[in-house]
Motif scaffolding. Sequence first.
Motif, mmCIF file in Angstrom:
data_model
loop_
_atom_site.group_PDB
_atom_site.id
_atom_site.type_symbol
_atom_site.label_atom_id
_atom_site.label_comp_id
_atom_site.label_asym_id
_atom_site.label_seq_id
_atom_site.Cartn_x
_atom_site.Cartn_y
_atom_site.Cartn_z
ATOM 1 N N ARG A 193 0.847 -1.189 0.000
ATOM 2 C CA ARG A 193 0.000 0.000 0.000
ATOM 3 C C ARG A 193 0.879 1.233 0.000
ATOM 4 O O ARG A 193 2.067 1.177 0.344
ATOM 5 C CB ARG A 193 -0.928 0.018 1.212
ATOM 6 N N TYR A 194 0.318 2.340 -0.411
ATOM 7 C CA TYR A 194 0.977 3.640 -0.292
ATOM 8 C C TYR A 194 0.688 4.210 1.084
ATOM 9 O O TYR A 194 -0.408 4.038 1.624
ATOM 10 C CB TYR A 194 0.473 4.598 -1.363
ATOM 11 N N TRP A 195 1.665 4.890 1.642
ATOM 12 C CA TRP A 195 1.475 5.552 2.930
ATOM 13 C C TRP A 195 1.242 7.046 2.725
ATOM 14 O O TRP A 195 1.915 7.686 1.906
ATOM 15 C CB TRP A 195 2.707 5.355 3.816
ATOM 16 N N THR A 196 0.298 7.573 3.434
ATOM 17 C CA THR A 196 0.098 9.003 3.451
ATOM 18 C C THR A 196 0.113 9.456 4.892
ATOM 19 O O THR A 196 -0.432 8.765 5.776
ATOM 20 C CB THR A 196 -1.238 9.418 2.802
ATOM 21 N N GLY A 198 -0.675 10.652 8.424
ATOM 22 C CA GLY A 198 -1.930 10.718 9.152
ATOM 23 C C GLY A 198 -2.877 9.574 8.883
ATOM 24 O O GLY A 198 -3.946 9.505 9.510
ATOM 25 N N SER A 199 -2.512 8.691 7.985
ATOM 26 C CA SER A 199 -3.429 7.589 7.677
ATOM 27 C C SER A 199 -3.166 6.406 8.569
ATOM 28 O O SER A 199 -2.145 6.294 9.203
ATOM 29 C CB SER A 199 -3.250 7.151 6.225
#
Length: 199
Positions: A193-196, A198-199
């Motif tokens: 998955r991609y990390w952003t 605050g997620s």
Amino acid sequence: MPDHLAPPPSALDALLGRASVPPRLLRAPVPDRAALDLAVSAALRAPDHGGLRPWRFVFIEGEARRALGDLLAASLLARAPDTPAERLEIERGKPLRAPLVVAAGAAINHDRPGVPPWEQEASAAAGIMNFLHALDATGFGGCWLSSPSLKDPAVLTALGFAAGDSLLGWIYVGTPEGDRPRPIRPAPEAFSRYWTPGS
């Protein structure tokens, strides 16, 4: 690459197509020294923080497999003195399941605090994966297995490793009998998955 080996598939095809071959499906012939050197050369391309070169491979074939079986049985008996004779015989026979067994490990440098042992083991494990890929690409099969005996100092010493080194697995090697298994792998999206923030 030795002339007698088949041309390898493309790098990406080899990565996507590799699969373990159970020891019961491995037969002679085994890789000769040139083919093993090629596989070890692939292992030496693994990441190596600090340039410590931790990769170690010990080849065990022929009657030496019986001696390894005796060593494994003795290790089991030392851990569990009440082990029935039948179970000891199973342990003794494990190295005979394939024509070549490779003890794969890591020579650990404990004097480099910036490169902890786990990083050296990770480098050696990456090397083992490269070793398996090279075997697969040249038409041989392999299976990476573990056992409690890998943590036994007596086994470590008998195989020529130093105290403080790590045994990481038993690699069973040979020529696959018939078509090698090619399991269907799950979709990659389930494991990445991609990390952003605050997620």
